[in-house]
Design an enzyme around this catalytic site. Structure first.
Site, mmCIF file in Angstrom:
data_model
loop_
_atom_site.group_PDB
_atom_site.id
_atom_site.type_symbol
_atom_site.label_atom_id
_atom_site.label_comp_id
_atom_site.label_asym_id
_atom_site.label_seq_id
_atom_site.Cartn_x
_atom_site.Cartn_y
_atom_site.Cartn_z
ATOM 1 N N LYS A 10 0.841 -1.200 0.000
ATOM 2 C CA LYS A 10 0.000 0.000 0.000
ATOM 3 C C LYS A 10 0.883 1.259 0.000
ATOM 4 O O LYS A 10 2.101 1.175 0.240
ATOM 5 C CB LYS A 10 -0.912 -0.045 1.235
ATOM 6 C CG LYS A 10 -1.904 -1.226 1.201
ATOM 7 C CD LYS A 10 -2.792 -1.252 2.443
ATOM 8 C CE LYS A 10 -3.808 -2.388 2.362
ATOM 9 N NZ LYS A 10 -4.705 -2.408 3.555
ATOM 10 N N TYR A 50 -12.625 -2.484 -3.029
ATOM 11 C CA TYR A 50 -13.170 -2.351 -1.668
ATOM 12 C C TYR A 50 -14.694 -2.261 -1.665
ATOM 13 O O TYR A 50 -15.279 -1.695 -0.741
ATOM 14 C CB TYR A 50 -12.543 -1.135 -0.976
ATOM 15 C CG TYR A 50 -11.088 -1.353 -0.604
ATOM 16 C CD1 TYR A 50 -10.724 -2.393 0.271
ATOM 17 C CD2 TYR A 50 -10.081 -0.547 -1.107
ATOM 18 C CE1 TYR A 50 -9.392 -2.609 0.613
ATOM 19 C CE2 TYR A 50 -8.745 -0.759 -0.762
ATOM 20 C CZ TYR A 50 -8.417 -1.785 0.099
ATOM 21 O OH TYR A 50 -7.100 -1.997 0.446
ATOM 22 N N ASN A 113 -1.819 -0.069 7.354
ATOM 23 C CA ASN A 113 -1.327 -1.430 7.599
ATOM 24 C C ASN A 113 -0.461 -2.010 6.474
ATOM 25 O O ASN A 113 -0.271 -3.214 6.389
ATOM 26 C CB ASN A 113 -2.477 -2.357 8.002
ATOM 27 C CG ASN A 113 -3.526 -2.503 6.935
ATOM 28 O OD1 ASN A 113 -3.390 -1.968 5.845
ATOM 29 N ND2 ASN A 113 -4.577 -3.251 7.225
ATOM 30 N N HIS A 116 -1.668 -5.447 1.427
ATOM 31 C CA HIS A 116 -2.934 -6.144 1.185
ATOM 32 C C HIS A 116 -2.636 -7.585 0.807
ATOM 33 O O HIS A 116 -1.684 -7.839 0.062
ATOM 34 C CB HIS A 116 -3.714 -5.490 0.035
ATOM 35 C CG HIS A 116 -4.857 -6.339 -0.450
ATOM 36 N ND1 HIS A 116 -6.067 -6.344 0.192
ATOM 37 C CD2 HIS A 116 -4.936 -7.257 -1.447
ATOM 38 C CE1 HIS A 116 -6.865 -7.224 -0.434
ATOM 39 N NE2 HIS A 116 -6.201 -7.784 -1.417
ATOM 40 N N GLU A 127 -9.646 -10.442 -7.528
ATOM 41 C CA GLU A 127 -8.719 -9.318 -7.348
ATOM 42 C C GLU A 127 -7.610 -9.333 -8.399
ATOM 43 O O GLU A 127 -7.231 -8.281 -8.924
ATOM 44 C CB GLU A 127 -8.127 -9.351 -5.941
ATOM 45 C CG GLU A 127 -9.174 -9.026 -4.882
ATOM 46 C CD GLU A 127 -8.635 -9.038 -3.462
ATOM 47 O OE1 GLU A 127 -9.367 -8.589 -2.553
ATOM 48 O OE2 GLU A 127 -7.497 -9.507 -3.245
#
Ligand code: CMP
Length: 144
Positions: A10, A50, A113, A116, A127
């Site tokens: 990310k 998302y 975080n 992914h 995905e």
């Protein structure tokens, strides 16, 4: 089971120069890199990625965060790679992630975080199709 998963570093992971550290962990574990690119994620891709979180209060901030800088998207292949990478990545909430995991070693907060990882084989297929064209995935073998 031989399978594939989508792993993405990310924007905070890229900004913190953690791309190499993350790739190293997956290579050392024995997984095979079959696709990789750096990109600025579009609102369209993030909206689909998302989709299930659309109604969450943190959704707008999540989209802003994911669009705040480049992402490094990767497809890793190997035996039980979906489950194993979830274990390697650790809990969604970095403050709860165990030491030894990517998040437990390198991050502290749920909304930053750093990585992914697809959460099931089915989701991984969706995905991978969302982030990659099939021509961007390389079927390579170690030659002997
Ligand atoms: P990930 O599990 O990769 O995908 C969904 C993301 O939403 C998650 O990582 C976090 O980055 C974010 N997220 C989930 N729950 C929260 C929360 N309670 N507050 C802020 N961000 C969250």
């Amino acid at each position: 089971v031989r399978e594939r998963t989508l792993i993405a570093v990310k924007p905070d992971g890229v900004q913190r120069r953690l791309v190499g550290e993350i790739i190293k962990r997956f290579e050392r574990r024995g997984f095979k890199l079959v696709g990789m690119k750096m990109l600025q994620a579009s609102e369209a891709v993030l909206g689909k990625h998302y989709h299930d979180l659309q109604r969450k209060p943190f959704y707008p901030a999540l989209i802003r965060y994911m669009a705040s800088g480049p992402v490094v998207a990767m497809v890793w292949e190997g035996h039980n790679v979906v489950r194993s990478s979830r274990l390697m990545v650790g809990e969604t909430d970095s403050s709860q992630a165990k030491p030894g995991t990517v998040r437990g070693d390198l991050s502290v907060h749920i909304s930053r975080n750093i990585i992914h990882a697809s959460d099931s084989v089915e989701v991984a297929k969706k995905e991978i199709g969302l982030w990659f064209h099939s021509a961007e995935l390389i079927n390579w073998e170690t030659s002997d």
